[in-house]
Design a protein around this motif. Structure first.
Motif, PDB file in Angstrom:
ATOM      1  N   ILE A 265       5.063  -0.059   5.990  1.00 53.20           N
ATOM      2  CA  ILE A 265       4.298   1.049   5.110  1.00 53.20           C
ATOM      3  C   ILE A 265       4.632   2.529   5.859  1.00 53.20           C
ATOM      4  O   ILE A 265       4.477   2.601   7.181  1.00 53.20           O
ATOM      5  CB  ILE A 265       2.968   0.933   4.802  1.00 53.20           C
ATOM      6  CG1 ILE A 265       2.576  -0.348   4.276  1.00 53.20           C
ATOM      7  CG2 ILE A 265       2.612   2.101   4.048  1.00 53.20           C
ATOM      8  CD1 ILE A 265       3.376  -0.441   2.989  1.00 53.20           C
ATOM      9  N   VAL A 266       5.681   3.129   5.375  1.00 50.07           N
ATOM     10  CA  VAL A 266       5.827   4.491   5.913  1.00 50.07           C
ATOM     11  C   VAL A 266       4.918   5.609   5.907  1.00 50.07           C
ATOM     12  O   VAL A 266       4.469   5.903   4.664  1.00 50.07           O
ATOM     13  CB  VAL A 266       7.409   5.212   5.345  1.00 50.07           C
ATOM     14  CG1 VAL A 266       7.642   6.473   5.895  1.00 50.07           C
ATOM     15  CG2 VAL A 266       8.277   4.128   5.269  1.00 50.07           C
TER      16      VAL A 266
ATOM     17  N   ALA B 114       1.623  20.855  -3.221  1.00 45.86           N
ATOM     18  CA  ALA B 114       0.770  20.053  -4.504  1.00 45.86           C
ATOM     19  C   ALA B 114      -0.698  20.006  -4.214  1.00 45.86           C
ATOM     20  O   ALA B 114      -1.046  19.196  -3.307  1.00 45.86           O
ATOM     21  CB  ALA B 114       1.404  19.083  -4.886  1.00 45.86           C
ATOM     22  N   SER B 115      -1.615  21.215  -4.499  1.00 43.30           N
ATOM     23  CA  SER B 115      -2.945  21.122  -4.252  1.00 43.30           C
ATOM     24  C   SER B 115      -3.556  19.606  -4.669  1.00 43.30           C
ATOM     25  O   SER B 115      -4.784  19.409  -4.116  1.00 43.30           O
ATOM     26  CB  SER B 115      -3.625  22.323  -4.838  1.00 43.30           C
ATOM     27  OG  SER B 115      -3.670  22.346  -6.179  1.00 43.30           O
ATOM     28  N   TRP B 116      -3.226  18.926  -5.632  1.00 46.60           N
ATOM     29  CA  TRP B 116      -3.764  17.889  -5.937  1.00 46.60           C
ATOM     30  C   TRP B 116      -3.761  16.534  -5.100  1.00 46.60           C
ATOM     31  O   TRP B 116      -4.464  15.656  -5.384  1.00 46.60           O
ATOM     32  CB  TRP B 116      -3.382  17.419  -7.429  1.00 46.60           C
ATOM     33  CG  TRP B 116      -1.810  17.329  -7.569  1.00 46.60           C
ATOM     34  CD1 TRP B 116      -1.039  16.294  -7.256  1.00 46.60           C
ATOM     35  CD2 TRP B 116      -1.305  18.583  -8.022  1.00 46.60           C
ATOM     36  NE1 TRP B 116       0.284  16.809  -7.518  1.00 46.60           N
ATOM     37  CE2 TRP B 116       0.362  17.998  -7.895  1.00 46.60           C
ATOM     38  CE3 TRP B 116      -1.443  19.697  -8.523  1.00 46.60           C
ATOM     39  CZ2 TRP B 116       1.274  18.669  -8.318  1.00 46.60           C
ATOM     40  CZ3 TRP B 116      -0.270  20.494  -8.883  1.00 46.60           C
ATOM     41  CH2 TRP B 116       0.961  20.021  -8.917  1.00 46.60           C
ATOM     42  N   PHE B 117      -2.706  16.792  -4.109  1.00 45.96           N
ATOM     43  CA  PHE B 117      -2.798  15.631  -3.072  1.00 45.96           C
ATOM     44  C   PHE B 117      -4.053  15.930  -2.261  1.00 45.96           C
ATOM     45  O   PHE B 117      -4.274  16.829  -1.650  1.00 45.96           O
ATOM     46  CB  PHE B 117      -1.734  15.520  -2.610  1.00 45.96           C
ATOM     47  CG  PHE B 117      -0.327  15.209  -3.195  1.00 45.96           C
ATOM     48  CD1 PHE B 117       0.046  13.793  -3.639  1.00 45.96           C
ATOM     49  CD2 PHE B 117       0.723  16.142  -3.316  1.00 45.96           C
ATOM     50  CE1 PHE B 117       0.703  13.566  -4.371  1.00 45.96           C
ATOM     51  CE2 PHE B 117       1.773  15.698  -4.180  1.00 45.96           C
ATOM     52  CZ  PHE B 117       2.104  14.404  -4.709  1.00 45.96           C
ATOM     53  N   ALA B 118      -4.543  14.673  -1.966  1.00 44.62           N
ATOM     54  CA  ALA B 118      -5.606  14.540  -0.896  1.00 44.62           C
ATOM     55  C   ALA B 118      -5.291  13.485   0.094  1.00 44.62           C
ATOM     56  O   ALA B 118      -4.510  12.617   0.036  1.00 44.62           O
ATOM     57  CB  ALA B 118      -6.995  14.129  -1.483  1.00 44.62           C
ATOM     58  N   ASP B 119      -5.885  13.815   1.303  1.00 50.20           N
ATOM     59  CA  ASP B 119      -5.702  12.659   2.497  1.00 50.20           C
ATOM     60  C   ASP B 119      -6.314  11.411   1.964  1.00 50.20           C
ATOM     61  O   ASP B 119      -7.266  11.058   1.309  1.00 50.20           O
ATOM     62  CB  ASP B 119      -6.632  13.145   3.651  1.00 50.20           C
ATOM     63  CG  ASP B 119      -6.086  14.302   4.385  1.00 50.20           C
ATOM     64  OD1 ASP B 119      -4.939  15.021   3.821  1.00 50.20           O
ATOM     65  OD2 ASP B 119      -6.465  14.803   5.240  1.00 50.20           O
ATOM     66  N   ASP B 120      -5.530  10.200   2.396  1.00 45.79           N
ATOM     67  CA  ASP B 120      -5.969   8.980   2.139  1.00 45.79           C
ATOM     68  C   ASP B 120      -5.497   8.031   3.148  1.00 45.79           C
ATOM     69  O   ASP B 120      -4.514   8.524   3.998  1.00 45.79           O
ATOM     70  CB  ASP B 120      -5.397   8.485   0.869  1.00 45.79           C
ATOM     71  CG  ASP B 120      -5.951   7.227   0.262  1.00 45.79           C
ATOM     72  OD1 ASP B 120      -7.233   6.858   0.903  1.00 45.79           O
ATOM     73  OD2 ASP B 120      -5.595   6.573  -0.548  1.00 45.79           O
ATOM     74  N   THR B 121      -5.967   6.694   3.342  1.00 50.89           N
ATOM     75  CA  THR B 121      -5.673   5.885   4.522  1.00 50.89           C
ATOM     76  C   THR B 121      -5.865   4.293   3.954  1.00 50.89           C
ATOM     77  O   THR B 121      -6.632   3.972   3.136  1.00 50.89           O
ATOM     78  CB  THR B 121      -6.568   5.778   5.685  1.00 50.89           C
ATOM     79  OG1 THR B 121      -6.787   7.355   5.927  1.00 50.89           O
ATOM     80  CG2 THR B 121      -5.988   5.029   6.565  1.00 50.89           C
ATOM     81  N   ILE B 122      -4.394   3.808   4.257  1.00 50.76           N
ATOM     82  CA  ILE B 122      -4.425   2.491   3.577  1.00 50.76           C
ATOM     83  C   ILE B 122      -5.001   1.522   4.975  1.00 50.76           C
ATOM     84  O   ILE B 122      -4.147   1.523   5.889  1.00 50.76           O
ATOM     85  CB  ILE B 122      -2.890   2.036   3.535  1.00 50.76           C
ATOM     86  CG1 ILE B 122      -2.322   2.813   2.231  1.00 50.76           C
ATOM     87  CG2 ILE B 122      -2.855   0.371   2.933  1.00 50.76           C
ATOM     88  CD1 ILE B 122      -0.599   2.599   2.120  1.00 50.76           C
ATOM     89  N   PRO B 123      -5.870   0.918   4.741  1.00 46.34           N
ATOM     90  CA  PRO B 123      -6.396   0.052   5.862  1.00 46.34           C
ATOM     91  C   PRO B 123      -5.803  -1.158   6.683  1.00 46.34           C
ATOM     92  O   PRO B 123      -4.865  -1.465   5.665  1.00 46.34           O
ATOM     93  CB  PRO B 123      -7.823  -0.429   5.604  1.00 46.34           C
ATOM     94  CG  PRO B 123      -8.193   0.207   4.108  1.00 46.34           C
ATOM     95  CD  PRO B 123      -6.843   0.747   3.640  1.00 46.34           C
TER      96      PRO B 123
ATOM     97  N   SER C 230      -0.325  -8.184   4.298  1.00 44.86           N
ATOM     98  CA  SER C 230       0.194  -9.177   5.393  1.00 44.86           C
ATOM     99  C   SER C 230       1.169  -8.608   6.110  1.00 44.86           C
ATOM    100  O   SER C 230       2.436  -8.072   5.724  1.00 44.86           O
ATOM    101  CB  SER C 230       0.667 -10.508   4.632  1.00 44.86           C
ATOM    102  OG  SER C 230       1.227 -11.379   5.678  1.00 44.86           O
ATOM    103  N   GLY C 231       0.938  -8.639   7.465  1.00 44.67           N
ATOM    104  CA  GLY C 231       1.983  -8.148   8.678  1.00 44.67           C
ATOM    105  C   GLY C 231       1.835  -6.682   8.694  1.00 44.67           C
ATOM    106  O   GLY C 231       2.438  -6.175   9.706  1.00 44.67           O
ATOM    107  N   VAL C 232       1.063  -5.975   8.160  1.00 45.86           N
ATOM    108  CA  VAL C 232       0.412  -4.418   8.449  1.00 45.86           C
ATOM    109  C   VAL C 232      -0.812  -4.300   9.058  1.00 45.86           C
ATOM    110  O   VAL C 232      -1.583  -4.424   8.153  1.00 45.86           O
ATOM    111  CB  VAL C 232       0.572  -3.557   7.162  1.00 45.86           C
ATOM    112  CG1 VAL C 232       0.701  -2.062   7.552  1.00 45.86           C
ATOM    113  CG2 VAL C 232       2.065  -3.990   6.558  1.00 45.86           C
TER     114      VAL C 232
END
Length: 346
Positions: free
Chosen positions: A247-248, A262-271, A276-278
């Motif tokens: 995952i980039v 673009a103001s509609w983007f918010a911070d996020d995190t993929i746990p 699998s494998g990440v």
């Protein structure tokens, strides 16, 4: 396809018009569905899938058959919409026909022309559509009858590749072949916004569903794909069982540039462990998924459907950590339908 050619193609399609996107979105699912057209809730082969119909023979009572447009079967919209179908049908007299589509932009077209009563869309696409701005599909072509019902959960922007491509940061996408999502989808809009924001203009664009993108990665036909949806996305989960995925991240200066653009983007995190494998957390950005309707759907219908969903969140299994009455107006980008307002104000 060179950058200028690619951009001319997107602009020329403009996506033609918002109603043209949904012009075929009847029984056959339209031209932008992420997978083969899929419908649930059909009782007979000769009924129209996308019209609201009355089960009382047309004697003036409220329609009870509703059309709900979701997304591709490889994303989150379709399975979540089928859970909504279950709680609505278990708690009201309404029947929901859930249809697989090309998601946000196509779904707006279906709401605009009355082919859908409800649909799942992204909050940024809703804003563009209602205000006639932002992307070519809606420029000076505002969808005046679009109304909001509720926001649901963050739609994570996932840039997925295979480990052996050597792509580990966004700058590595320069010169790559990238699937940016179905033509006309919110995913394609977001992908191009992000790539432009970080200065990547030299790439070959492919357009296909999440599931098809996974197959393209397996076959070596593309280098990376943008996927927008609540994690875990089924298509990526399936890919990770057969291939070593990576995952980039969208982080640091890149994330700042994207959010500035673009103001509609918010911070996020993929746990870490989501796929699998990440094993490590991956920083990225997100938009918001929401339920939308059109102004012509009766107030009582919208209030009843909204109540069925939000009074029975405990019957859902998808994204329940985000879906609830208290957060249902967070990030709402357009005017609420009076039926939704009546429920949430009660």
């Amino acid at each position: 396809m060179g950058d200028h050619t690619r951009r001319r193609f997107i602009r020329a399609t403009g996506l033609v018009s918002v109603t043209a996107l949904a012009g075929c979105a009847g029984d056959d699912g339209g031209g932008g569905a992420e997978d083969s057209p899929t419908e649930t809730g059909m009782d007979g082969g000769d009924e129209t899938a996308t019209d609201t119909e009355s089960s009382d023979g047309g004697d003036g009572q409220a329609d009870t058959r509703l059309s709900w447009h979701a997304g591709g079967t490889g994303g989150t919209y379709f399975p979540l919409s089928n859970e909504f179908k279950t709680v609505v049908e278990d708690n009201t007299d309404f029947t929901l026909n859930v249809q697989s589509t090309g998601a946000s932009v196509e779904n707006v077209g279906s709401l605009a022309n009355g082919n859908a009563d409800f649909a799942l869309i992204q909050n940024d696409i809703a804003y563009f559509a209602k205000n006639g701005t932002g992307i070519d599909a809606f420029q000076d072509n505002a969808v005046e009858n679009l109304r909001g019902v509720a926001t649901l959960y963050p739609e994570t922007i996932t840039v997925v590749t295979l480990s052996d491509t050597g792509i580990s940061q966004l700058s590595d996408l320069s010169g790559a072949t990238i699937n940016t999502g179905d033509l006309g989808s919110g995913t394609q809009v977001n992908a191009n916004q992000i790539l432009e924001a970080v200065g990547i203009t030299d790439f070959e664009e492919q357009n296909a569903s999440f599931s098809q993108a996974a197959d393209q990665l397996r076959n070596g036909d593309i280098d990376a794909a943008f996927v927008v949806g609540g994690w875990p996305v089924g298509a990526i989960e399936d890919l990770a069982t057969t291939n070593d995925v990576a995952i980039v991240p969208i982080d640091g200066d890149n994330r700042t540039a994207v959010k500035d653009a673009a103001s509609w983007f918010a911070d996020d995190t993929i746990p870490g462990g989501t796929y699998s494998g990440v094993s490590e957390d991956v920083e990225t950005v997100a938009v918001q998924a929401m339920i939308a309707t059109n102004a012509d759907v009766p107030e009582a219908t919208v209030e009843t459907v909204t109540a069925a969903i939000f009074d029975n969140v405990d019957a859902l299994t998808i994204k329940t950590e985000f879906i609830g009455v208290d957060s249902a107006q967070d990030g709402m980008s357009i005017e609420l339908h009076p039926g939704a307002a009546a429920y949430f104000d009660a």
